[in-house]
Design an enzyme around this catalytic site. Sequence first.
Site, PDB file in Angstrom:
ATOM      1  N   HIS A 121       0.225  -1.547   0.318  1.00 60.65           N
ATOM      2  CA  HIS A 121       0.395  -0.100  -0.370  1.00 60.65           C
ATOM      3  C   HIS A 121       0.990   1.341  -0.347  1.00 60.65           C
ATOM      4  O   HIS A 121       0.597   1.996   0.755  1.00 60.65           O
ATOM      5  CB  HIS A 121      -1.174   0.001   1.122  1.00 60.65           C
ATOM      6  CG  HIS A 121      -2.126  -1.169   1.104  1.00 60.65           C
ATOM      7  ND1 HIS A 121      -2.660  -1.193   1.994  1.00 60.65           N
ATOM      8  CD2 HIS A 121      -1.826  -2.411   0.580  1.00 60.65           C
ATOM      9  CE1 HIS A 121      -3.766  -2.445   2.472  1.00 60.65           C
ATOM     10  NE2 HIS A 121      -3.183  -3.166   0.970  1.00 60.65           N
ATOM     11  N   TYR A 134     -10.456  -9.207   3.973  1.00 59.10           N
ATOM     12  CA  TYR A 134     -10.100 -10.295   3.440  1.00 59.10           C
ATOM     13  C   TYR A 134     -10.222 -11.865   3.450  1.00 59.10           C
ATOM     14  O   TYR A 134     -10.600 -12.604   3.130  1.00 59.10           O
ATOM     15  CB  TYR A 134      -8.256 -10.457   2.842  1.00 59.10           C
ATOM     16  CG  TYR A 134      -7.815  -9.258   2.313  1.00 59.10           C
ATOM     17  CD1 TYR A 134      -8.236  -8.996   0.852  1.00 59.10           C
ATOM     18  CD2 TYR A 134      -7.015  -8.024   2.005  1.00 59.10           C
ATOM     19  CE1 TYR A 134      -8.549  -7.951   0.146  1.00 59.10           C
ATOM     20  CE2 TYR A 134      -6.416  -6.941   1.653  1.00 59.10           C
ATOM     21  CZ  TYR A 134      -7.440  -7.336   0.566  1.00 59.10           C
ATOM     22  OH  TYR A 134      -7.161  -5.759  -0.394  1.00 59.10           O
TER      23      TYR A 134
END
Length: 413
Positions: A191, A305
């Site tokens: 990220h 997730y």
Amino acid sequence: MKPAIRPIAQLPLSFSASVKMLSPVRPLSQACLAAMLATISIASLVHAPAARADTVMSPGEKTPVAKNIATETLLEGLDHPWSMAFLPDNGGMLITERSGALNFWKPGNDKPAPINGTPQVWAQGQGGLLDVVLAPDFATSRHIYLSYAEEGKDGKAGTAVGFGTLSADNTTLADFKVVFRQEPKLSTGNHFGSRIIFDRKGYMFIALGENNQRPTSQDLDKLQGKIVRLFPDGRIPQDNPFVGKQGVRPEIWSYGHRNQQGAALNPWSGALWTNEHGPRGGDEVNIPEPGKNYGWPLATYGINYSGLPIPEAKGTDGPGLTQPIYAWKVSPAISGMAFYDSDRFASWKHSVFIGALSQKRLLNLKVDGNTLKDEQVIFEGERIRDVKVGPDGYVYVLTDDSNGKLIRLGQKN
């Protein structure tokens, strides 16, 4: 072994001629709370916010697929290419590879040529050499801006941005100077963002990821999950929304972002638009305004997730939070972004292209003021990392793969 980069077809020399872990929950920092309380006064100091419609949700599986698309693969063998920039006057293009190479390529050459003088990059996980952008005054300065992952003292990394001077023969980037560093350095490989956009007034916006450290997006003493606004030399504009606020980074323009991998300047309004990855669901498009909080991780249309809710999230919205203009319930893993303002293909006029990584698609959406509609799939089968509209009116994409490709798209007939 890295495959040789090769052309798929013989091309003319000009573009115009060639294509007629779950983070623990923690309270907001004092700096963040203070900033949220100051939002109303900040907005009035900078400018009145634009009118905003409710979030429009993608049709998802019902998105239609365009049938009249012509494609041509121009190059193969690129090592996870990340970004491209067109040089003026049909001068070719620059292409970054995540492993650290900056390349020059022009149609008619059998492969791109490496450019010397690039910074050392932290090429791990999602990190490496990322965006490439020409300076607004490139015609006179020949300055090229790069964003990349930079290693810190403890082995973690963050996004950095700098510029150098491209030689007249496009072989060397001289006198590279770093003008921005994301602090603190927190990424273990995830990220980074990151896109660089210059607006019409010459300000530089950098769209940053939160290094997969969710709460940092709300911490205004950190540069994770933010958009920052700077002068091209790295100085901080004094009318930035948080200048003079104690415990707040003055570079910050907006916050509450997750992993911003697409950004573009709307050619009709002049406003910065960005897109960002959600977690499992909740990818979104925003029009970032000064001092605004875009919610991550307090509000999201996605889940973790693992299939569990995001621990910090209280729903899809909350007090003091700004909604995205468009969102996907199922994540395409959106990436590069480019508005279409060319006359070559009339049906694409006044639209935006957005790449998708996990769904291996290029999406097109009509732009209607500050809203998006009529999503369609233009191309399928490749992880699309970047998309740009060429000076010839064709659409160019880079695919994210160890045998990455440069592909040109147009419409048949």
